[in-house]
Design an enzyme around this catalytic site. Sequence first.
Site, PDB file in Angstrom:
ATOM      1  N   HIS A  67      39.882  42.911  42.062  1.00  0.00           N
ATOM      2  CA  HIS A  67      39.982  43.945  43.085  1.00  0.00           C
ATOM      3  C   HIS A  67      40.921  45.049  42.631  1.00  0.00           C
ATOM      4  O   HIS A  67      41.765  44.856  41.759  1.00  0.00           O
ATOM      5  CB  HIS A  67      40.482  43.356  44.404  1.00  0.00           C
ATOM      6  CG  HIS A  67      41.831  42.693  44.297  1.00  0.00           C
ATOM      7  ND1 HIS A  67      41.979  41.402  43.825  1.00  0.00           N
ATOM      8  CD2 HIS A  67      43.080  43.122  44.586  1.00  0.00           C
ATOM      9  CE1 HIS A  67      43.257  41.076  43.850  1.00  0.00           C
ATOM     10  NE2 HIS A  67      43.952  42.103  44.296  1.00  0.00           N
ATOM     11  N   CYS A 180      51.646  41.371  47.175  1.00  0.00           N
ATOM     12  CA  CYS A 180      51.150  41.403  45.807  1.00  0.00           C
ATOM     13  C   CYS A 180      51.027  42.853  45.380  1.00  0.00           C
ATOM     14  O   CYS A 180      51.118  43.759  46.213  1.00  0.00           O
ATOM     15  CB  CYS A 180      49.798  40.691  45.697  1.00  0.00           C
ATOM     16  SG  CYS A 180      48.446  41.486  46.585  1.00  0.00           S
TER      17      CYS A 180
END
Length: 663
Positions: A67, A180
């Site tokens: 992603h 993250c």
Amino acid sequence: MSQMITAELVDLHLDLAADSKEAAARTLAERMVGLGRVTDLDGFLADVAAREAQMPTGLDGGIGIPHCRSAHVTEPTLAFGRSAAGIDFGAPDGPADLIFLIAAPAGADDAHLSILSSLARQLMDAEFTAALRAATTASKAAALIAGEEAAPEPQAEEAPEPEAQPHETAPFRIVAVTSCPTGIAHTYMAAESLERAGRAEGVEIAVETQGSSGFTRLDPAVVAAADGVIFAHDVPVRDKERFAGKPTVDVGVKAGVNRPAELIAEVRDKADRGEITEPGGAKPSPVEAAGEPGEGYGTKLRKWLMSGVSYMVPFVAAGGLLIALGFAIGGYKVSDAPSVMDHFLWTDSGSWAALLFQVGGVAFKFLVPVLAGYIAYGMADRPGLVPGFVGGAIALDIKAGFLGGLAAGLIAGAVVMAVQKVRIPASLRGIMPVVVIPLISSAVVGFLMFLVIGEPISKLQSALTSWLNGLSGANVIVLGVILGLMMCFDLGGPLNKVAYTFAIGGLADGGDGSFKVMAAVMAAGMVPPLAMALATTVRGRLFTRTERENGKAAWVLGASFVTEGAIPFAAADPLRVIPSAMAGGAVTGALSMAFGCTLRAPHGGIFVVPLIGNAFLYLLAISAGTAVSAGLVILLKGLRKQQPGSPENTAPAPAEEKVAVAA
């Protein structure tokens, strides 16, 4: 999520077209391109690869979630692929058979990113993943992911008895923060994993997800009542001081996804032992300061320095390019122009050149303070910013340059960390972060910079600048070789950044020798991706189909001075690609220095050629190095191909055959 995933974005036979994570991403991304969701396939895949280089996106349980956020994405999109053979995404338990490619626009709105985060939470549900593995049609899989067709809920989840039963004592309460680098997937998967483990363990857990869609702070009352804290993060925790004074477990985000029960047990053990963080201020975390368990001081030092460099680079790019444009428009006399506040003619190109030059000069003045400030920030979190910026500004004032900035940042971080270890009365804790720590640390850093180490560093910086400007003959060529090797050794990694920082440090100080160093560094950094692009064009049969596709993007990346464009090739075949790249980089660096090429811009690749001194010879140096690297990698790969029975020799053929079968 119905707008993000459709049957056209689902491939239930991904293994027919892809046998690697790069090929899988390309196959799924091509479906996005076909629907107009992605405008530039190669540019988007480069962003996906850059995200993958930060941290593998494979998860336990056979899941891969490549992603990224990219300027080449028109709207938030999700593509799903299923591979019977499995594709390696770096998960500890083996290949992934469920692959989700998540594409978010660079400026995606909060609502869309929140929807993407809900997928991340679904992936922690075994019933959901089992239903996806059993789906027989693309439309059914899309409906499951979109939430239009619910997966069966496990009976154990529906039974409320364990939570409804009365307890003699209050349950253990935990607050957690997950984050993250991209803030789309792992952030929310770690949160869901911790919440599920908490329910299983009979623990009350409240999670704050600091993702790309922003974050909502936990209620201060919930934080105050918590018995322990879990940080599962790969970027600094925002407002971390809220959690000080409690038993704390601090790990990377993937630990929150893969072993939540262990983290809960660890924080309970710390609470039983009475082991808490210092309440006087936020301590630097393992991610920010100490690194992962077992890391030495050399690794920690590299992380601290890279923290400063990463924040400084945008100032370098903006200031350096503005200065270079000023020179290009107004000539070298633009540096002597009066302030545009006192003298500016709207129709005079010289005035506009002076404006660009002076704005760039102001931006360049931030380089050393920002470098020092964020080195200190990497060591001691927000309390390190004030003394770091103060020390960097002093280094600039006393002409200690970048060496002074490095020293100031390290000293500032060390002083703050030392102050935070001092036990203080509870009545003073509230003013520590805003008054006491900035006051004491700034005074100590100022004293050391002005009266102790400032003058020696200033003299060393001056000597270094004089040495660069005085280099000639063989010395110039040797320096070019060394810089070329450093730029190509790790393809954008720490050694590459050291050489680049050395170059821009000299660029800020000025001088013909410094401009030569900048030219050699950029030229050498362009060689690896250009060489891989040339090699895949000339001898494509030596490379896999995925590498040939990556080679097309490498032309643009190399021309733009993005050395990281060669990483996919080096990752697949490091023993042949990296030495070849280093050889070409050394040749280019040596020739650039020998030709006396100069560069006043810190970035830009071929797009700043008009700003390069001896531009034709500069391009010749790049071409020579590119040819050397491409020739070597072709030679080495050709020797490999001649070995009968080599597994590498047979790798591309099955992939091509699978594509033919799929067609």
